[in-house]
Motif scaffolding. Structure first.
Motif, PDB file in Angstrom:
ATOM      1  N   VAL A 132      40.686  47.984 -62.140  1.00 33.62           N
ATOM      2  CA  VAL A 132      39.481  48.244 -61.351  1.00 33.62           C
ATOM      3  C   VAL A 132      38.713  46.932 -61.251  1.00 33.62           C
ATOM      4  O   VAL A 132      38.356  46.341 -62.268  1.00 33.62           O
ATOM      5  CB  VAL A 132      38.594  49.328 -61.984  1.00 33.62           C
ATOM      6  CG1 VAL A 132      37.295  49.474 -61.194  1.00 33.62           C
ATOM      7  CG2 VAL A 132      39.329  50.659 -62.055  1.00 33.62           C
ATOM      8  N   SER A 151      44.213  46.321 -57.931  1.00 37.01           N
ATOM      9  CA  SER A 151      43.090  47.240 -58.150  1.00 37.01           C
ATOM     10  C   SER A 151      43.389  48.622 -57.597  1.00 37.01           C
ATOM     11  O   SER A 151      44.034  48.764 -56.557  1.00 37.01           O
ATOM     12  CB  SER A 151      41.817  46.699 -57.490  1.00 37.01           C
ATOM     13  OG  SER A 151      41.373  45.538 -58.139  1.00 37.01           O
ATOM     14  N   VAL A 163      36.633  57.212 -59.818  1.00 35.87           N
ATOM     15  CA  VAL A 163      37.901  56.493 -59.945  1.00 35.87           C
ATOM     16  C   VAL A 163      38.992  57.407 -60.486  1.00 35.87           C
ATOM     17  O   VAL A 163      40.121  57.422 -59.981  1.00 35.87           O
ATOM     18  CB  VAL A 163      37.733  55.254 -60.854  1.00 35.87           C
ATOM     19  CG1 VAL A 163      39.075  54.568 -61.078  1.00 35.87           C
ATOM     20  CG2 VAL A 163      36.734  54.272 -60.242  1.00 35.87           C
TER      21      VAL A 163
END
Length: 251
Positions: free
Chosen positions: A60, A152, A231
């Motif tokens: 991330v 990512s 996420v």
């Protein structure tokens, strides 16, 4: 162009970066001695970055201002967010410098997770922060930006300036044009980003410069825990989609 101790400098005496040299219009007598061979340096940066980050599958990237002081609420929030992401099984990737970057690396480092810094050569040297378990240095912005996107699964955007906006809109453009999978782009701080979101809705959407669906590419929150929830939900949804595709293929 003068050289001092092996470092090229411009007429103002500032050190010239590799990006600046690459983007200069070449002189006819220099082209074969500079731009052509610079391709190999660029290729080398890609190879090194891919090699160093090849094992990162749940990264991330966290962006934000390098000018954010350590006593800022945003610094504390970035540090907390990174720690929560590590505990949820993610690696944290930043630009490796001070401010929000340091806060995010620090949160990941202190949570004993993977804390990656992708540092960049700047005219005024950016000193890598001390909270990185893996540190890379890039001369070219576009190579560095490729690493952020490639490794990512989400972008978290804390308050920042031009550089932060650049990363934000680069990600949105790649997602909108289906160059990459639709991963979460999370803006942290409704008070900081609220005006930008209002402008996007009131101007871009009203004048049909973007579609209604494009607004769904952005999430905005004031909660580190909600960042992680967004996420994690995205990763769960992608796993379900991949499973359904695999079932269709095997069926």
């Amino acid at each position: 162009m003068a050289k001092t101790k092996g470092k090229e400098k411009n007429r103002a005496g500032a050190r010239v970066t590799q990006d600046e040299q690459l983007l200069e219009s070449p002189r006819l007598d220099e082209f074969t001695h500079t731009d052509t061979w610079r391709v190999f340096r660029i290729m080398g940066e890609f190879v090194e970055g891919f090699d160093e980050l090849a094992t990162v599958t749940r990264g991330v990237s966290i962006f934000g201002s390098a000018r954010t002081p350590r006593d800022s609420e945003y610094y504390r929030a970035a540090q907390e967010t990174a720690g929560l992401l590590v505990r949820a099984g993610f690696a944290v990737i930043t630009g490796g410098g001070p401010g929000i970057m340091e806060a995010a690396n620090r949160g990941a480092f202190e949570a004993r997770g993977v804390s990656i810094g992708c540092n960049i050569e700047l005219p005024m040297e950016q000193k890598p922060n001390a909270y990185q378990t893996r540190s890379l240095k890039f001369n070219y912005f576009f190579v560095r930006k490729t690493m952020f996107v490639k490794y990512s699964t989400a972008f978290v955007i804390f308050p920042g300036g031009y550089g932060t906006l650049d990363e934000l809109f680069e990600a949105l453009t790649l997602i909108q044009t289906h160059k990459i999978k639709n991963f979460p782009v999370v803006l942290f701080s409704t008070s900081y980003w609220g005006g930008l979101i209002d402008w996007i809705k009131g101007v871009l959407l009203t004048q049909k410069a973007i579609a209604d669906a494009d607004l769904l590419l952005l999430h905005c929150t004031d909660s580190p825990a909600e960042v992680v929830e967004i996420v994690v939900r995205s990763q769960d949804a992608l796993r379900r989609m991949d499973g359904e595709v695999s079932s269709d293929i095997s069926g």
